[in-house]
Design an enzyme around this catalytic site. Structure first.
Site, PDB file in Angstrom:
ATOM      1  N   THR A 200      15.445   0.698  13.569  1.00 50.79           N
ATOM      2  CA  THR A 200      14.863   0.417  14.886  1.00 50.79           C
ATOM      3  C   THR A 200      13.560   1.198  14.990  1.00 50.79           C
ATOM      4  O   THR A 200      13.508   2.348  14.554  1.00 50.79           O
ATOM      5  CB  THR A 200      15.816   0.933  15.995  1.00 50.79           C
ATOM      6  OG1 THR A 200      17.046   0.224  15.875  1.00 50.79           O
ATOM      7  CG2 THR A 200      15.272   0.727  17.384  1.00 50.79           C
TER       8      THR A 200
ATOM      9  N   ASP B 160       5.480  -2.905  14.918  1.00 51.85           N
ATOM     10  CA  ASP B 160       6.132  -3.279  16.182  1.00 51.85           C
ATOM     11  C   ASP B 160       7.392  -4.118  15.976  1.00 51.85           C
ATOM     12  O   ASP B 160       8.406  -3.887  16.641  1.00 51.85           O
ATOM     13  CB  ASP B 160       5.146  -4.034  17.087  1.00 51.85           C
ATOM     14  CG  ASP B 160       4.062  -3.110  17.624  1.00 51.85           C
ATOM     15  OD1 ASP B 160       4.225  -1.879  17.515  1.00 51.85           O
ATOM     16  OD2 ASP B 160       3.053  -3.619  18.134  1.00 51.85           O
TER      17      ASP B 160
ATOM     18  N   THR C  77      -1.257  -2.665  11.687  1.00 43.60           N
ATOM     19  CA  THR C  77      -2.244  -1.575  11.776  1.00 43.60           C
ATOM     20  C   THR C  77      -2.724  -1.099  10.412  1.00 43.60           C
ATOM     21  O   THR C  77      -3.892  -0.760  10.244  1.00 43.60           O
ATOM     22  CB  THR C  77      -1.607  -0.384  12.540  1.00 43.60           C
ATOM     23  OG1 THR C  77      -1.313  -0.823  13.848  1.00 43.60           O
ATOM     24  CG2 THR C  77      -2.535   0.804  12.618  1.00 43.60           C
TER      25      THR C  77
HETATM   26  N1  ASP Z   1       0.430  -3.971  16.760  1.00 45.06           N
HETATM   27  C1  ASP Z   1       0.640  -3.531  15.407  1.00 45.06           C
HETATM   28  C2  ASP Z   1       1.608  -4.504  14.750  1.00 45.06           C
HETATM   29  O1  ASP Z   1       2.788  -4.345  14.886  1.00 45.06           O
HETATM   30  C3  ASP Z   1       1.173  -2.153  15.410  1.00 45.06           C
HETATM   31  C4  ASP Z   1       1.431  -1.547  14.047  1.00 45.06           C
HETATM   32  O2  ASP Z   1       1.244  -2.126  12.997  1.00 45.06           O
HETATM   33  O3  ASP Z   1       1.844  -0.384  14.049  1.00 45.06           O
HETATM   34  O4  ASP Z   1       1.160  -5.426  14.124  1.00 45.06           O
END
Ligand code: ASP
Length: 344
Positions: A165, A90, A13
């Site tokens: 975590t 993630d 993100t």
């Molecule tokens: N879907 C994104 C990822 O993990 C979520 C994030 O970066 O917070 O790449």
């Protein structure tokens, strides 16, 4: 001499923007990111960047990509004083755990960070995360890195990577480390928690492992879980290791069919490691009868390890052990501070 930090942008993100056609968040390249953070130029240390091609959402992470990441760190190790890995939140805890096992004799910081809102968003948390992660990656005293570990920096805390975590998909404070204190806390000052930072001996040579065996599985038990489900995991073709997520301090049902399924797998040479479903605390299989039967049949204790660290440690040990004895001995001890033992 001026320090140098390498930013390795994998995706996530932090570097995404809204696609005008679909309205979904899609990754964009690091050049555009750095334009959104002009403060990067104000540091008194050098910053270079490398971008993954293609950039990946962290849901696409895999042992192959971890291999690529450790190779980048290896190739650049002697040219930089620290590394910042920009990564999706993630699976950041899995990557941080994996890297901790794949990098040996690390004497430089490898700080993973990311954000919940993209850098381009007005209320982004990405700017502070990136700038502080860089400052920590460059922090030295008497030519020794202050935190020569794989860490996650997020919001205002620096955690040991293999103790973290992701627990919150909404709040800026997205990570926790319930079984190990933060390595640094950030407010007006960056306060390092020195007694908890792991310093390796300075005479070991840095090296990397890229072999990870993913013939493993994760089995979370719940009241009512049936034999087909248990068997489908334990008897899956090629399976060599299973992380068993149990209740409380490592307890599981004592029904005959359940115990037989576990015993059959152990007899076939499958390594089973017991990890608690609780966020904090230890597995102590001797404590209750419902844990003792697991201990007696040869299930290995995960102690206070996270599921993320257990899975990646198992992949690492299955890929790099000469024998079952060596593998079990290493599962039982702290390799990189991932469990609380005399060596951590
Ligand atoms: N879907 C994104 C990822 O993990 C979520 C994030 O970066 O917070 O790449």
């Amino acid at each position: 001499m001026n320090k140098k930090v390498l930013i390795i942008y994998t995706g996530g993100t932090i570097g995404m923007a809204v696609d005008p056609d679909t309205n979904a968040l899609v990754p964009f390249d690091f050049e555009k990111i750095s334009r959104k953070v002009p403060e990067l130029k104000k540091f008194d240390f050098g910053i270079n960047s490398i971008s993954f091609n293609p950039i990946v959402d962290s849901s696409e992470m895999s042992p192959e990509i971890w291999g690529k990441l450790v190779k980048i760190i290896e190739e650049n190790y002697s040219s930089y004083d620290g590394f910042v890995v920009l990564h999706g939140t993630d699976t950041m805890a899995y990557t941080a755990s994996a890297l901790s096992f794949m990098l040996h004799n690390l004497q430089k910081p490898v700080i993973l960070t990311g954000s919940q809102l993209p850098l381009g968003a007005i209320r982004t948390d990405g700017k502070e995360n990136l700038l502080t992660a860089l400052e920590i990656a460059a922090a030295h005293k008497n030519e020794q890195a202050l935190v020569p570990e794989v860490c996650i920096y997020f919001q205002d805390k620096l955690f040991r990577g293999n103790r973290t975590t992701k627990y919150n998909a909404e709040h800026f404070r997205a990570f926790r480390s319930d079984n190990y204190p933060p390595l640094a806390e950030v407010g007006l000052h960056i306060k390092y928690n020195y007694p908890y930072i792991r310093y390796t001996t300075l005479n070991g040579t840095f090296s990397v492992s890229t072999r990870m065996d993913n013939n493993i599985s994760l089995l979370k038990i719940f009241p009512g879980i049936n034999e087909h489900v248990i068997r489908s995991v334990l008897d899956a073709p090629g399976i060599r290791g299973v992380v068993l997520e149990t209740y409380g301090s490592g307890n599981a049902p004592t029904s005959q069919w359940f115990m037989k399924a576990l015993r059959d797998a152990i007899d076939r040479g499958v390594v089973i490691i017991n990890v608690t479903q609780c966020l904090a605390g230890d597995v102590e299989m001797w404590r209750y009868e419902t844990g003792r039967h697991l201990l007696n049949m040869g299930v290995v204790s995960g102690y206070d390890i996270t599921t993320e660290a257990a899975l990646t440690k198992l992949m690492f040990l299955l890929g790099n052990s000469a024998s079952m004895e060596e593998l079990k001995m290493n599962l039982n001890r702290s390799l990189k501070g991932e469990i609380k033992t005399v060596n951590s």
